[in-house]
Design a protein around this motif. Structure first.
Motif, mmCIF file in Angstrom:
data_model
loop_
_atom_site.group_PDB
_atom_site.id
_atom_site.type_symbol
_atom_site.label_atom_id
_atom_site.label_comp_id
_atom_site.label_asym_id
_atom_site.label_seq_id
_atom_site.Cartn_x
_atom_site.Cartn_y
_atom_site.Cartn_z
ATOM 1 N N VAL A 49 10.720 40.963 -9.148
ATOM 2 C CA VAL A 49 11.216 42.293 -8.759
ATOM 3 C C VAL A 49 10.859 42.573 -7.302
ATOM 4 O O VAL A 49 11.694 43.042 -6.525
ATOM 5 C CB VAL A 49 10.629 43.387 -9.693
ATOM 6 C CG1 VAL A 49 10.849 44.778 -9.125
ATOM 7 C CG2 VAL A 49 11.233 43.282 -11.087
ATOM 8 N N LEU A 50 9.634 42.278 -6.913
ATOM 9 C CA LEU A 50 9.200 42.508 -5.535
ATOM 10 C C LEU A 50 9.989 41.647 -4.553
ATOM 11 O O LEU A 50 10.347 42.115 -3.466
ATOM 12 C CB LEU A 50 7.705 42.236 -5.393
ATOM 13 C CG LEU A 50 6.790 43.224 -6.124
ATOM 14 C CD1 LEU A 50 5.336 42.755 -6.060
ATOM 15 C CD2 LEU A 50 6.924 44.617 -5.566
ATOM 16 N N ARG A 52 13.091 40.604 -4.966
ATOM 17 C CA ARG A 52 14.428 41.206 -4.855
ATOM 18 C C ARG A 52 14.393 42.445 -3.973
ATOM 19 O O ARG A 52 15.280 42.659 -3.153
ATOM 20 C CB ARG A 52 14.972 41.553 -6.233
ATOM 21 C CG ARG A 52 15.547 40.356 -6.947
ATOM 22 C CD ARG A 52 16.335 40.778 -8.188
ATOM 23 N NE ARG A 52 15.943 39.899 -9.267
ATOM 24 C CZ ARG A 52 15.381 40.263 -10.393
ATOM 25 N NH1 ARG A 52 15.156 41.537 -10.644
ATOM 26 N NH2 ARG A 52 15.048 39.390 -11.293
ATOM 27 N N GLU A 53 13.362 43.273 -4.139
ATOM 28 C CA GLU A 53 13.235 44.476 -3.314
ATOM 29 C C GLU A 53 13.059 44.097 -1.841
ATOM 30 O O GLU A 53 13.659 44.712 -0.966
ATOM 31 C CB GLU A 53 12.054 45.323 -3.781
ATOM 32 C CG GLU A 53 12.310 46.063 -5.072
ATOM 33 C CD GLU A 53 11.101 46.861 -5.527
ATOM 34 O OE1 GLU A 53 10.039 46.817 -4.874
ATOM 35 O OE2 GLU A 53 11.227 47.543 -6.565
ATOM 36 N N ARG A 54 12.236 43.077 -1.574
ATOM 37 C CA ARG A 54 12.029 42.639 -0.194
ATOM 38 C C ARG A 54 13.341 42.155 0.419
ATOM 39 O O ARG A 54 13.673 42.501 1.552
ATOM 40 C CB ARG A 54 10.991 41.526 -0.129
ATOM 41 C CG ARG A 54 10.639 41.159 1.320
ATOM 42 C CD ARG A 54 9.823 39.905 1.427
ATOM 43 N NE ARG A 54 10.709 38.785 1.192
ATOM 44 C CZ ARG A 54 10.345 37.633 0.645
ATOM 45 N NH1 ARG A 54 9.114 37.453 0.268
ATOM 46 N NH2 ARG A 54 11.205 36.661 0.478
ATOM 47 N N ALA A 56 16.325 43.066 -0.440
ATOM 48 C CA ALA A 56 17.178 44.246 -0.229
ATOM 49 C C ALA A 56 16.742 44.993 1.035
ATOM 50 O O ALA A 56 17.592 45.416 1.828
ATOM 51 C CB ALA A 56 17.121 45.168 -1.446
ATOM 52 N N TYR A 57 15.432 45.149 1.238
ATOM 53 C CA TYR A 57 14.937 45.828 2.438
ATOM 54 C C TYR A 57 15.298 45.037 3.693
ATOM 55 O O TYR A 57 15.668 45.612 4.715
ATOM 56 C CB TYR A 57 13.425 46.030 2.376
ATOM 57 C CG TYR A 57 12.981 47.056 1.366
ATOM 58 C CD1 TYR A 57 13.676 48.255 1.205
ATOM 59 C CD2 TYR A 57 11.867 46.848 0.559
ATOM 60 C CE1 TYR A 57 13.274 49.197 0.279
ATOM 61 C CE2 TYR A 57 11.464 47.788 -0.375
ATOM 62 C CZ TYR A 57 12.165 48.954 -0.509
ATOM 63 O OH TYR A 57 11.774 49.889 -1.429
ATOM 64 N N GLU A 60 18.945 45.562 4.346
ATOM 65 C CA GLU A 60 19.162 46.910 4.880
ATOM 66 C C GLU A 60 18.688 46.997 6.331
ATOM 67 O O GLU A 60 19.350 47.609 7.176
ATOM 68 C CB GLU A 60 18.417 47.924 4.013
ATOM 69 C CG GLU A 60 18.654 49.353 4.406
ATOM 70 C CD GLU A 60 17.940 50.340 3.491
ATOM 71 O OE1 GLU A 60 17.808 51.503 3.902
ATOM 72 O OE2 GLU A 60 17.517 49.957 2.387
#
Length: 104
Positions: A49-50, A52-54, A56-57, A60
């Protein structure tokens, strides 16, 4: 013969006790091992999860940097147009002053 029977019973009791202890230790080990496997799976899921979030960040952030670069390029273009318009206006004023001065 009685001593042999008593000795055999003692050995059987000792073996039975050792088997029981080893069985409990084995069950306890299996339980700990199973819990550790579940904990590892949970940690792996959290890491995923982390990640994937990284990503995405990072995506962005890259899009934001690109938008900023486009905005700065547009600002530069606008400044160039304003400067050109001001130069044209200044030239037009000079021409108007020259036309007014030569007709007098």
């Amino acid at each position: 013969m009685r001593n042999v029977t008593t000795a055999l019973e003692m050995v059987n009791m000792r073996v039975s006790y050792q088997v029981d202890v080893h069985s409990r230790e084995s069950l306890e080990f299996y339980s700990r091992h199973h819990d550790a496997q579940k904990d590892r799976a949970a940690v792996r899921a959290e890491i995923e999860v982390l990640r994937r979030e990284r990503l995405a960040y990072e995506q962005e952030s890259m899009e934001t940097r690109q938008a900023l670069a486009r905005s700065e390029a547009a600002d530069d273009l606008a400044v160039q147009h304003i400067m050109r318009i001001q130069a044209l206006e200044a030239g037009a004023r000079v021409d108007t002053l020259e036309d007014t001065g030569s007709s007098s």
